[in-house]
Design an enzyme around this catalytic site. Structure first.
Site, PDB file in Angstrom:
ATOM      1  N   GLU A   1       0.815  -1.219   0.000  1.00 13.60           N
ATOM      2  CA  GLU A   1       0.000   0.000   0.000  1.00 13.60           C
ATOM      3  C   GLU A   1       0.848   1.268   0.000  1.00 13.60           C
ATOM      4  O   GLU A   1       0.452   2.295  -0.553  1.00 13.60           O
ATOM      5  CB  GLU A   1      -0.934  -0.017   1.219  1.00 13.60           C
ATOM      6  CG  GLU A   1      -2.051   0.994   1.184  1.00 13.60           C
ATOM      7  CD  GLU A   1      -3.081   0.729   0.088  1.00 13.60           C
ATOM      8  OE1 GLU A   1      -3.747   1.693  -0.328  1.00 13.60           O
ATOM      9  OE2 GLU A   1      -3.209  -0.431  -0.343  1.00 13.60           O
TER      10      GLU A   1
ATOM     11  N   LYS B   1       1.622   3.481  -3.251  1.00  9.96           N
ATOM     12  CA  LYS B   1       0.602   4.269  -3.939  1.00  9.96           C
ATOM     13  C   LYS B   1       0.730   5.748  -3.558  1.00  9.96           C
ATOM     14  O   LYS B   1      -0.040   6.276  -2.770  1.00  9.96           O
ATOM     15  CB  LYS B   1      -0.789   3.727  -3.632  1.00  9.96           C
ATOM     16  CG  LYS B   1      -1.038   2.352  -4.236  1.00  9.96           C
ATOM     17  CD  LYS B   1      -2.260   1.651  -3.663  1.00  9.96           C
ATOM     18  CE  LYS B   1      -3.529   2.422  -3.810  1.00  9.96           C
ATOM     19  NZ  LYS B   1      -4.708   1.664  -3.347  1.00  9.96           N
TER      20      LYS B   1
ATOM     21  N   GLY C   1      -2.429  -5.816  -5.976  1.00 12.29           N
ATOM     22  CA  GLY C   1      -3.387  -4.740  -6.193  1.00 12.29           C
ATOM     23  C   GLY C   1      -2.794  -3.349  -6.122  1.00 12.29           C
ATOM     24  O   GLY C   1      -3.189  -2.459  -6.881  1.00 12.29           O
TER      25      GLY C   1
ATOM     26  N   THR D   1      -2.189 -11.814  -7.180  1.00 10.56           N
ATOM     27  CA  THR D   1      -2.806 -12.262  -5.932  1.00 10.56           C
ATOM     28  C   THR D   1      -4.251 -12.629  -6.208  1.00 10.56           C
ATOM     29  O   THR D   1      -4.841 -12.173  -7.194  1.00 10.56           O
ATOM     30  CB  THR D   1      -2.774 -11.157  -4.850  1.00 10.56           C
ATOM     31  OG1 THR D   1      -3.569 -10.046  -5.306  1.00 10.56           O
ATOM     32  CG2 THR D   1      -1.347 -10.694  -4.569  1.00 10.56           C
TER      33      THR D   1
ATOM     34  N   LYS E   1     -11.371   1.394 -12.213  1.00  8.55           N
ATOM     35  CA  LYS E   1     -10.870   2.356 -11.240  1.00  8.55           C
ATOM     36  C   LYS E   1      -9.376   2.173 -10.992  1.00  8.55           C
ATOM     37  O   LYS E   1      -8.863   1.062 -11.002  1.00  8.55           O
ATOM     38  CB  LYS E   1     -11.617   2.219  -9.911  1.00  8.55           C
ATOM     39  CG  LYS E   1     -13.073   2.622  -9.983  1.00  8.55           C
ATOM     40  CD  LYS E   1     -13.704   2.787  -8.621  1.00  8.55           C
ATOM     41  CE  LYS E   1     -13.826   1.478  -7.868  1.00  8.55           C
ATOM     42  NZ  LYS E   1     -14.567   1.642  -6.600  1.00  8.55           N
TER      43      LYS E   1
ATOM     44  N   HIS F   1     -18.151  -2.175   2.001  1.00  4.59           N
ATOM     45  CA  HIS F   1     -17.234  -1.069   1.759  1.00  4.59           C
ATOM     46  C   HIS F   1     -17.782   0.278   2.244  1.00  4.59           C
ATOM     47  O   HIS F   1     -17.223   1.322   1.920  1.00  4.59           O
ATOM     48  CB  HIS F   1     -16.912  -0.959   0.267  1.00  4.59           C
ATOM     49  CG  HIS F   1     -16.095  -2.082  -0.265  1.00  4.59           C
ATOM     50  ND1 HIS F   1     -16.619  -3.341  -0.473  1.00  4.59           N
ATOM     51  CD2 HIS F   1     -14.787  -2.144  -0.626  1.00  4.59           C
ATOM     52  CE1 HIS F   1     -15.660  -4.128  -0.961  1.00  4.59           C
ATOM     53  NE2 HIS F   1     -14.548  -3.434  -1.055  1.00  4.59           N
TER      54      HIS F   1
END
Length: 380
Positions: free
Chosen positions: A95, A98, A128, A153, A165, A273
């Protein structure tokens, strides 16, 4: 730019002539993906991937360094005919990657490499975070260039590798800056999954289970029937594993096709979410995304039971499935009025004052909760 596969409209999926390769055939406005088991391990002689690549002169390859030396070598070998040493960029996954500095690094690499907008293509290989980062960079370079996603993954195979997106994090907020652009192709090779990383498999299964509960009873039954196999090495290369991956992707694409840029704020795939972003933020993003999602999923399913929608037997099957997979789904913060007020306030702020909380009316059939006071009373 964005040269779509020319497909026959009206066919949802079919076996094509390249052995075990599976091609999702949608209309030209929908996303294209192809399932190629062990494409990079065995190197099929001819695939639809080659047909797509034939439209481009060069491949600029962005590879997640975390996938391991052996897989990196296999991927680079597969694209070696169109990718040179100078057109391969290694990026550390996770993460934290990003961010704007990494975006600029990719843009500078493309620019120095003389990327030609109408004849070259970016191929993104990784988890991701790398797919998000690379897709966003591709969407803003020269106002958008072709890119192909190759997720490595399980979560990427059924979520980040599919869809329109892309985003990076900004000012401490996850996915705050992003764009919409469909990939030219998503290549789904279950052989790239590290099945020894059981936590990553669980993370992906959380999204699959979410999609099944809210969007496809048949998928839920299939997952439940294979519950004792889902964590085993090699499962996702079997017919049952590939079927689960394909159904999961099709559930997601069905919603994207109807609402590609999310103009409609009632979205069934937002199941899990709505409240979970605050769970992730409170953990300083140490809680895996899939786990945060599944905790909200269970909360919403229990609310559905209290409303008289899901049955106790169905709720029991959901909880039993998660227990077999050793996925912890209890979350005391959903019983905390302060947390719930903040989570709901964040949700409605981004949804024009409405909650639009998806819950299952039955397995595979969504409905939406707007009664915030009732939800608060039931959770406290």
């Amino acid at each position: 730019m964005n040269k779509p596969l020319r497909m026959q409209p009206g066919l949802s999926a079919e076996q094509v002539v390249y052995g075990s390769e599976l091609l999702a055939r949608q209309d030209d406005e929908a996303l294209s993906y192809v399932i190629c088991p062990d494409l990079f391990a065995h190197g099929m002689q001819r695939t639809i991937v080659d047909d797509v690549l034939s439209a481009f002169k060069r491949v600029f390859l962005v590879v997640d360094a975390n996938i391991g030396a052996e897989k990196i070598q296999s991927v680079q070998k597969h694209f070696s005919g169109k990718a040179t040493c100078d057109s391969v960029l290694h990026v550390e996954g996770g993460e934290q990657v990003k961010n704007f500095d990494e975006v600029v690094r990719i843009l500078d690499w493309l620019d120095r490499g003389g990327f030609v907008r109408r004849s070259d293509v970016v191929v993104l290989v990784g988890g991701g975070s790398v797919l998000d980062l690379g897709s966003f960079a591709s969407s803003i370079y020269r106002r958008g260039v072709d890119h192909i996603r190759v997720p490595t993954t399980l979560l990427g195979l059924v979520d980040a590798g599919i869809g329109v997106k892309s985003a990076i994090n900004f000012n401490g907020n996850k996915n705050r800056i992003g764009s919409y652009q469909r990939p030219t192709l998503s290549i789904i090779d279950p052989g790239l999954i590290d099945t020894h990383d059981v936590d990553q498999i669980r993370n992906g299964l959380c999204e699959i289970i979410k999609a099944a509960i809210i969007g496809c009873r048949e998928l839920f039954n299939e997952v439940h029937s294979n519950r004792h196999e889902l964590l085993k090495s090699g499962f996702y290369g079997t017919a049952a594993g590939i079927s689960i991956i394909r159904r999961s992707i099709d559930v997601l694409l069905r919603e994207i096709a109807a609402n590609p840029e999310e103009q409609a704020l009632r979205r069934s795939m937002d199941f899990g979410h709505i409240l979970s972003p605050l769970l992730e933020a409170n953990s300083e993003y140490r809680m895996p995304h899939g786990l945060a999602v599944v905790k909200e999923v269970v909360f919403c399913c229990r609310y559905s039971v209290r409303q008289g929608y899901l049955t106790n037997e169905q709720m029991g099957r959901i909880e039993a499935l998660l227990t077999v997979l050793d996925i912890p789904y209890e979350e005391p913060l959903f019983e905390d009025p302060g947390f719930m007020r903040e989570a709901i306030a964040q949700a409605v702020r981004h949804r024009q004052g409405m909650l639009h909380l998806p819950i299952p009316r039955a397995l595979g059939i969504p409905c939406f909760v707007e009664q915030i006071d009732d939800l608060m009373e039931r959770s406290c």
